[in-house]
Motif scaffolding. Structure first.
Motif, PDB file in Angstrom:
ATOM      1  N   ARG A 199       3.679  -6.496  10.614  1.00  0.00           N
ATOM      2  CA  ARG A 199       4.028  -5.764  11.839  1.00  0.00           C
ATOM      3  C   ARG A 199       5.222  -4.829  11.683  1.00  0.00           C
ATOM      4  O   ARG A 199       5.272  -3.773  12.318  1.00  0.00           O
ATOM      5  CB  ARG A 199       4.296  -6.756  12.975  1.00  0.00           C
ATOM      6  CG  ARG A 199       5.445  -7.713  12.680  1.00  0.00           C
ATOM      7  CD  ARG A 199       5.456  -8.923  13.587  1.00  0.00           C
ATOM      8  NE  ARG A 199       6.489  -9.876  13.177  1.00  0.00           N
ATOM      9  CZ  ARG A 199       6.331 -10.758  12.187  1.00  0.00           C
ATOM     10  NH1 ARG A 199       5.193 -10.796  11.522  1.00  0.00           N
ATOM     11  NH2 ARG A 199       7.306 -11.586  11.865  1.00  0.00           N
ATOM     12  N   ASN A 200       6.192  -5.188  10.842  1.00  0.00           N
ATOM     13  CA  ASN A 200       7.396  -4.367  10.719  1.00  0.00           C
ATOM     14  C   ASN A 200       7.184  -3.119   9.870  1.00  0.00           C
ATOM     15  O   ASN A 200       8.076  -2.268   9.782  1.00  0.00           O
ATOM     16  CB  ASN A 200       8.547  -5.199  10.150  1.00  0.00           C
ATOM     17  CG  ASN A 200       9.018  -6.263  11.128  1.00  0.00           C
ATOM     18  OD1 ASN A 200       8.965  -6.068  12.339  1.00  0.00           O
ATOM     19  ND2 ASN A 200       9.465  -7.399  10.613  1.00  0.00           N
ATOM     20  N   LEU A 201       6.011  -3.005   9.256  1.00  0.00           N
ATOM     21  CA  LEU A 201       5.689  -1.814   8.468  1.00  0.00           C
ATOM     22  C   LEU A 201       4.699  -0.900   9.176  1.00  0.00           C
ATOM     23  O   LEU A 201       4.441   0.208   8.713  1.00  0.00           O
ATOM     24  CB  LEU A 201       5.106  -2.224   7.107  1.00  0.00           C
ATOM     25  CG  LEU A 201       6.084  -2.829   6.095  1.00  0.00           C
ATOM     26  CD1 LEU A 201       5.321  -3.289   4.854  1.00  0.00           C
ATOM     27  CD2 LEU A 201       7.157  -1.821   5.708  1.00  0.00           C
ATOM     28  N   ILE A 202       4.139  -1.369  10.282  1.00  0.00           N
ATOM     29  CA  ILE A 202       3.084  -0.617  10.965  1.00  0.00           C
ATOM     30  C   ILE A 202       3.646   0.050  12.220  1.00  0.00           C
ATOM     31  O   ILE A 202       4.086  -0.624  13.150  1.00  0.00           O
ATOM     32  CB  ILE A 202       1.907  -1.543  11.314  1.00  0.00           C
ATOM     33  CG1 ILE A 202       1.306  -2.117  10.028  1.00  0.00           C
ATOM     34  CG2 ILE A 202       0.847  -0.798  12.117  1.00  0.00           C
ATOM     35  CD1 ILE A 202       0.297  -3.214  10.245  1.00  0.00           C
TER      36      ILE A 202
ATOM     37  N   LEU B  47       0.803  -1.223   0.000  1.00  0.00           N
ATOM     38  CA  LEU B  47       0.000   0.000   0.000  1.00  0.00           C
ATOM     39  C   LEU B  47       0.838   1.277   0.000  1.00  0.00           C
ATOM     40  O   LEU B  47       0.499   2.257  -0.666  1.00  0.00           O
ATOM     41  CB  LEU B  47      -0.933   0.008   1.220  1.00  0.00           C
ATOM     42  CG  LEU B  47      -2.047  -1.040   1.228  1.00  0.00           C
ATOM     43  CD1 LEU B  47      -2.828  -0.966   2.534  1.00  0.00           C
ATOM     44  CD2 LEU B  47      -2.984  -0.840   0.041  1.00  0.00           C
ATOM     45  N   PHE B  48       1.929   1.278   0.764  1.00  0.00           N
ATOM     46  CA  PHE B  48       2.753   2.478   0.910  1.00  0.00           C
ATOM     47  C   PHE B  48       4.212   2.153   0.605  1.00  0.00           C
ATOM     48  O   PHE B  48       4.623   0.997   0.630  1.00  0.00           O
ATOM     49  CB  PHE B  48       2.646   3.041   2.336  1.00  0.00           C
ATOM     50  CG  PHE B  48       1.258   3.463   2.738  1.00  0.00           C
ATOM     51  CD1 PHE B  48       0.784   4.728   2.437  1.00  0.00           C
ATOM     52  CD2 PHE B  48       0.426   2.588   3.426  1.00  0.00           C
ATOM     53  CE1 PHE B  48      -0.494   5.120   2.810  1.00  0.00           C
ATOM     54  CE2 PHE B  48      -0.855   2.965   3.809  1.00  0.00           C
ATOM     55  CZ  PHE B  48      -1.318   4.238   3.498  1.00  0.00           C
ATOM     56  N   ASP B  49       4.986   3.200   0.349  1.00  0.00           N
ATOM     57  CA  ASP B  49       6.417   3.028   0.073  1.00  0.00           C
ATOM     58  C   ASP B  49       7.237   2.920   1.353  1.00  0.00           C
ATOM     59  O   ASP B  49       8.422   2.575   1.306  1.00  0.00           O
ATOM     60  CB  ASP B  49       6.945   4.202  -0.764  1.00  0.00           C
ATOM     61  CG  ASP B  49       6.322   4.228  -2.154  1.00  0.00           C
ATOM     62  OD1 ASP B  49       5.988   3.142  -2.664  1.00  0.00           O
ATOM     63  OD2 ASP B  49       6.165   5.331  -2.712  1.00  0.00           O
ATOM     64  N   SER B  50       6.622   3.247   2.487  1.00  0.00           N
ATOM     65  CA  SER B  50       7.326   3.188   3.765  1.00  0.00           C
ATOM     66  C   SER B  50       6.323   2.842   4.863  1.00  0.00           C
ATOM     67  O   SER B  50       5.165   2.524   4.580  1.00  0.00           O
ATOM     68  CB  SER B  50       8.022   4.520   4.059  1.00  0.00           C
ATOM     69  OG  SER B  50       7.090   5.588   4.053  1.00  0.00           O
ATOM     70  N   ASN B  51       6.757   2.926   6.103  1.00  0.00           N
ATOM     71  CA  ASN B  51       5.896   2.546   7.224  1.00  0.00           C
ATOM     72  C   ASN B  51       4.620   3.381   7.276  1.00  0.00           C
ATOM     73  O   ASN B  51       4.579   4.512   6.782  1.00  0.00           O
ATOM     74  CB  ASN B  51       6.654   2.690   8.542  1.00  0.00           C
ATOM     75  CG  ASN B  51       7.631   1.550   8.758  1.00  0.00           C
ATOM     76  OD1 ASN B  51       8.122   0.950   7.806  1.00  0.00           O
ATOM     77  ND2 ASN B  51       7.921   1.246  10.004  1.00  0.00           N
ATOM     78  N   PHE B  52       3.593   2.815   7.911  1.00  0.00           N
ATOM     79  CA  PHE B  52       2.308   3.511   7.970  1.00  0.00           C
ATOM     80  C   PHE B  52       1.598   3.231   9.285  1.00  0.00           C
ATOM     81  O   PHE B  52       2.023   2.386  10.085  1.00  0.00           O
ATOM     82  CB  PHE B  52       1.423   3.119   6.785  1.00  0.00           C
ATOM     83  CG  PHE B  52       1.099   1.653   6.691  1.00  0.00           C
ATOM     84  CD1 PHE B  52      -0.098   1.146   7.182  1.00  0.00           C
ATOM     85  CD2 PHE B  52       1.989   0.769   6.087  1.00  0.00           C
ATOM     86  CE1 PHE B  52      -0.402  -0.200   7.083  1.00  0.00           C
ATOM     87  CE2 PHE B  52       1.695  -0.587   5.978  1.00  0.00           C
ATOM     88  CZ  PHE B  52       0.498  -1.070   6.482  1.00  0.00           C
ATOM     89  N   SER B  53       0.510   3.960   9.507  1.00  0.00           N
ATOM     90  CA  SER B  53      -0.326   3.806  10.696  1.00  0.00           C
ATOM     91  C   SER B  53      -1.733   3.412  10.258  1.00  0.00           C
ATOM     92  O   SER B  53      -2.124   3.652   9.116  1.00  0.00           O
ATOM     93  CB  SER B  53      -0.380   5.114  11.494  1.00  0.00           C
ATOM     94  OG  SER B  53       0.921   5.568  11.811  1.00  0.00           O
ATOM     95  N   ILE B  54      -2.496   2.818  11.181  1.00  0.00           N
ATOM     96  CA  ILE B  54      -3.846   2.357  10.846  1.00  0.00           C
ATOM     97  C   ILE B  54      -4.848   2.899  11.861  1.00  0.00           C
ATOM     98  O   ILE B  54      -4.593   2.899  13.069  1.00  0.00           O
ATOM     99  CB  ILE B  54      -3.938   0.818  10.836  1.00  0.00           C
ATOM    100  CG1 ILE B  54      -2.883   0.211   9.913  1.00  0.00           C
ATOM    101  CG2 ILE B  54      -5.331   0.370  10.394  1.00  0.00           C
ATOM    102  CD1 ILE B  54      -2.901  -1.312   9.890  1.00  0.00           C
ATOM    103  N   ILE B  55      -5.987   3.342  11.352  1.00  0.00           N
ATOM    104  CA  ILE B  55      -7.104   3.744  12.201  1.00  0.00           C
ATOM    105  C   ILE B  55      -8.360   3.080  11.661  1.00  0.00           C
ATOM    106  O   ILE B  55      -8.502   2.893  10.447  1.00  0.00           O
ATOM    107  CB  ILE B  55      -7.262   5.286  12.242  1.00  0.00           C
ATOM    108  CG1 ILE B  55      -8.305   5.691  13.292  1.00  0.00           C
ATOM    109  CG2 ILE B  55      -7.605   5.848  10.870  1.00  0.00           C
ATOM    110  CD1 ILE B  55      -8.332   7.191  13.575  1.00  0.00           C
TER     111      ILE B  55
END
Length: 254
Positions: A117-120, A90-98
């Motif tokens: 887990r290592n991207l979130i 989904l993204f080129d780097s780490n992301f957050s989720i809501i």
């Protein structure tokens, strides 16, 4: 507010309280890349979009997607089932989720998050209170179980606040809550996630039995299962003990 007829098969319960939506947004730590799961009519989206540089929405209901597209023409909206999406792409780097998680898939979503887990970096979820309590539970409590261990090994979790059923349309039959989690510093724990999950699941398969009985199907050597830890039940082990146990069993199985 535009009204939608909820689809029971999707487990839809739309949050209708703007104050709670804003409170959820205020507890959310995501700022750069953000994924919102199941935005519905967008009650959380309007607060999140003001504080993030890139936002992606995943919504399974085509009626909700049509509504969201009319409001947010500049936001990427994916009309699909979150359980079928590869979060790593989904993204080129780490992301957050809501998310206001649908009750019927909340546990499945958490297992999917653990796979990425290592991207979130962090998450903030509103979900069924019973599930939220279990995820945040500590050892030696009846609510401490598989999800408690697996989530907390990789995320520092916090129970934030309760949400009454009257704040939704239609009202669910159960209470809800908001929890949040931040990725901790554990990365390589010495075993794969699938191996860890298998050990934890086996340990909790009979909660009242000791580990010696719960893990009998693994055919572990007697000199190993004679250790004191095997006289305890799974709910009595802390996170580090589950990691130690998994590493030892992996070594014995090599």
């Amino acid at each position: 507010m535009i009204k939608f007829k909820n689809k029971k098969k999707l487990g839809q319960h739309f949050l209708i309280n703007e104050t709670i939506a804003k409170s959820i947004s205020n507890t959310f730590d995501g700022r750069d890349n953000v994924l919102e799961i199941g935005p519905g009519m967008g009650i959380l989206t309007k607060y999140v979009t003001n504080n993030t540089s890139k936002l992606i929405l995943i919504e399974i209901d085509p009626d909700c997607v049509k509504h969201l597209n009319n409001i947010y023409s500049d936001i990427k909206i994916i009309n699909d089932d979150i359980l079928k999406i590869n979060l790593n792409n989904l993204f080129d780097s780490n992301f957050s989720i809501i998310s206001n998680l649908p009750y019927n898939i909340s546990s499945q979503v958490f297992f999917k998050i653990l796979e990425s887990r290592n991207l979130i970096d962090n998450f903030t979820f509103m979900l069924q209170k019973e599930v939220g309590v279990r995820i945040c539970s500590k050892p030696c409590k009846k609510t401490y179980g598989i999800l408690s261990v697996l989530i907390q090994i990789y995320f520092d979790v916090q129970y934030v606040f309760d949400v009454d059923s009257v704040e939704f349309n239609p009202p669910p039959r159960v209470m809800s809550c908001v929890i949040k989690g931040n990725r901790n510093k554990r990365s390589d724990i010495g075993v794969s996630f699938s191996f860890l999950k298998n050990i934890v699941k086996n340990s909790f398969q009979n909660r009242r039995k000791t580990l010696r009985n719960s893990l009998k199907n693994l055919n572990l050597p007697n000199d190993f299962t004679s250790k004191k830890i095997f006289s305890r039940r799974a709910e009595q082990l802390d996170l580090d003990e589950f990691i130690w146990l998994s590493k030892k069993i992996k070594f014995l199985k090599q």
